[in-house]
Design an enzyme around this catalytic site. Structure first.
Site, PDB file in Angstrom:
ATOM      1  N   LYS A 102      -7.088  -5.395   9.852  1.00 45.86           N
ATOM      2  CA  LYS A 102      -6.375  -6.032   8.635  1.00 45.86           C
ATOM      3  C   LYS A 102      -6.571  -7.304   8.479  1.00 45.86           C
ATOM      4  O   LYS A 102      -6.128  -7.852   7.407  1.00 45.86           O
ATOM      5  CB  LYS A 102      -4.941  -5.585   8.723  1.00 45.86           C
ATOM      6  CG  LYS A 102      -4.476  -4.099   9.016  1.00 45.86           C
ATOM      7  CD  LYS A 102      -4.550  -3.620   7.718  1.00 45.86           C
ATOM      8  CE  LYS A 102      -4.246  -1.961   7.871  1.00 45.86           C
ATOM      9  NZ  LYS A 102      -2.749  -1.530   7.753  1.00 45.86           N
ATOM     10  N   GLU A 160      10.657  -4.761   0.615  1.00 49.12           N
ATOM     11  CA  GLU A 160      10.070  -5.357   1.886  1.00 49.12           C
ATOM     12  C   GLU A 160      10.045  -6.786   1.739  1.00 49.12           C
ATOM     13  O   GLU A 160      10.670  -7.934   2.625  1.00 49.12           O
ATOM     14  CB  GLU A 160       8.704  -4.915   1.943  1.00 49.12           C
ATOM     15  CG  GLU A 160       8.458  -3.278   2.459  1.00 49.12           C
ATOM     16  CD  GLU A 160       6.993  -3.032   2.587  1.00 49.12           C
ATOM     17  OE1 GLU A 160       6.683  -2.030   3.098  1.00 49.12           O
ATOM     18  OE2 GLU A 160       6.112  -3.658   1.791  1.00 49.12           O
ATOM     19  N   GLY A 211       0.867  -1.400   0.033  1.00 48.48           N
ATOM     20  CA  GLY A 211       0.037   0.178   0.044  1.00 48.48           C
ATOM     21  C   GLY A 211       0.974   1.272   0.069  1.00 48.48           C
ATOM     22  O   GLY A 211       0.418   2.271  -0.540  1.00 48.48           O
ATOM     23  N   GLY A 212       2.000   1.107   0.655  1.00 53.40           N
ATOM     24  CA  GLY A 212       2.928   2.271   0.488  1.00 53.40           C
ATOM     25  C   GLY A 212       4.071   2.310  -0.399  1.00 53.40           C
ATOM     26  O   GLY A 212       4.941   3.309  -0.637  1.00 53.40           O
TER      27      GLY A 212
HETATM   28  C1  5RP Z   1       4.073  -0.483   2.649  1.00 49.36           C
HETATM   29  C2  5RP Z   1       3.449  -1.714   3.084  1.00 49.36           C
HETATM   30  C3  5RP Z   1       2.871  -1.472   4.454  1.00 49.36           C
HETATM   31  O1  5RP Z   1       3.324  -2.219   5.317  1.00 49.36           O
HETATM   32  C4  5RP Z   1       1.445  -1.587   4.353  1.00 49.36           C
HETATM   33  O2  5RP Z   1       0.723  -0.612   3.543  1.00 49.36           O
HETATM   34  C5  5RP Z   1       0.643  -1.146   5.766  1.00 49.36           C
HETATM   35  O3  5RP Z   1       0.887   0.244   6.043  1.00 49.36           O
HETATM   36  P1  5RP Z   1       0.210   0.865   7.536  1.00 49.36           P
HETATM   37  O4  5RP Z   1       1.145   0.520   8.632  1.00 49.36           O
HETATM   38  O5  5RP Z   1       0.413   2.547   7.366  1.00 49.36           O
HETATM   39  O6  5RP Z   1      -1.262   0.539   7.593  1.00 49.36           O
HETATM   40  O7  5RP Z   1       3.425  -2.733   2.417  1.00 49.36           O
HETATM   41  O8  5RP Z   1       4.383  -0.912   1.273  1.00 49.36           O
END
Ligand code: 5RP
Length: 219
Positions: free
Chosen positions: A121, A103, A96-97
């Site tokens: 989640k 990662e 999402g980020g």
């Molecule tokens: C980034 C990710 C994050 O772990 C995922 O988007 C969750 O984000 P958040 O802790 O802001 O809810 O995969 O690429």
């Protein structure tokens, strides 16, 4: 307890997995930011951190935690990261980020993957959250057509370029009942850098923050 407090509680619960004197892997996102902030008080206990994004690198350095290159670190004891979705088998959607590729590399290089999240989640089946797929820019249209054949509706993440120079297709409409097979199928498409399904290497522990405290699930 609001969502941020739930994320913070999960992040702080991950501190008990620290192995003194070792280098750890650190992911990306708002939940991980709480973890980095909590880690600041334990910076003398660890040898340093491998970071999965430029954003986390900056935050780690700001709180005085040495950032180590993965190539110099060898195998990591733990990797702490968030997720966009987890199923009950701790198979994840991430990205999402937009940091999914690094990662995935840091998760693969770690003995134990501790996932931290608020309890929203946890889902029965992955796929409500659009699946991020990072692609080489020239492969964007080709990969999008192939993702449609797999039943998805890909949408280019507008105005976003990853730390690796990749573009992201966010794929809606998938009900992911066989995450491993889909991870393999998408990962084999020419031009795909990585897919945000973490099924072959899912989490080992999921720490879920919620109104009743932190729940711990293991794979
Ligand atoms: C980034 C990710 C994050 O772990 C995922 O988007 C969750 O984000 P958040 O802790 O802001 O809810 O995969 O690429």
């Amino acid at each position: 307890m609001d969502q941020n407090q739930a994320k913070q509680a999960a992040a702080e619960a991950a501190l008990k997995y620290l192995v003194p004197g070792e280098v750890i892997g650190v992911g990306t996102g708002s939940t991980v930011n709480f973890f980095i902030d909590a880690l600041a008080a334990h910076r003398d206990d660890i040898a340093g951190a491998v970071s999965s994004s430029n954003a986390s690198t900056e935050r780690l350095k700001k709180v005085g935690i040495p950032v180590v290159e993965l190539n110099d670190a060898g195998e990591l004891s733990i990797y702490v990261d968030g997720a966009d979705e987890s199923d009950p088998h701790l198979r994840l959607i991430k990205g999402g980020g937009g940091a999914l590729t690094r990662e995935k590399i840091v998760a693969a290089a770690s003995r134990q993957f501790i996932c931290i999240a608020d309890e929203s989640k946890l889902v029965p089946v992955l796929g409500t959250f659009p699946l991020p797929v990072e692609v080489i820019p020239m492969a964007r249209s080709y990969v999008a057509r192939e993702l449609v054949k797999l039943g998805g509706q890909p949408k280019l993440r507008e105005g976003f370029v990853s730390d690796n120079g990749g573009l992201i297709l966010d794929v809606a409409g998938l009900s992911i009942t066989d995450p491993r097979s889909l991870e393999t199928a998408i990962g084999m498409l020419a031009g795909v850098i990585s897919v945000g399904l973490f099924a072959h290497r899912g989490a080992d522990v999921l720490l879920l923050g919620g109104p009743n405290g932190v729940r711990e699930l293991t794979a």
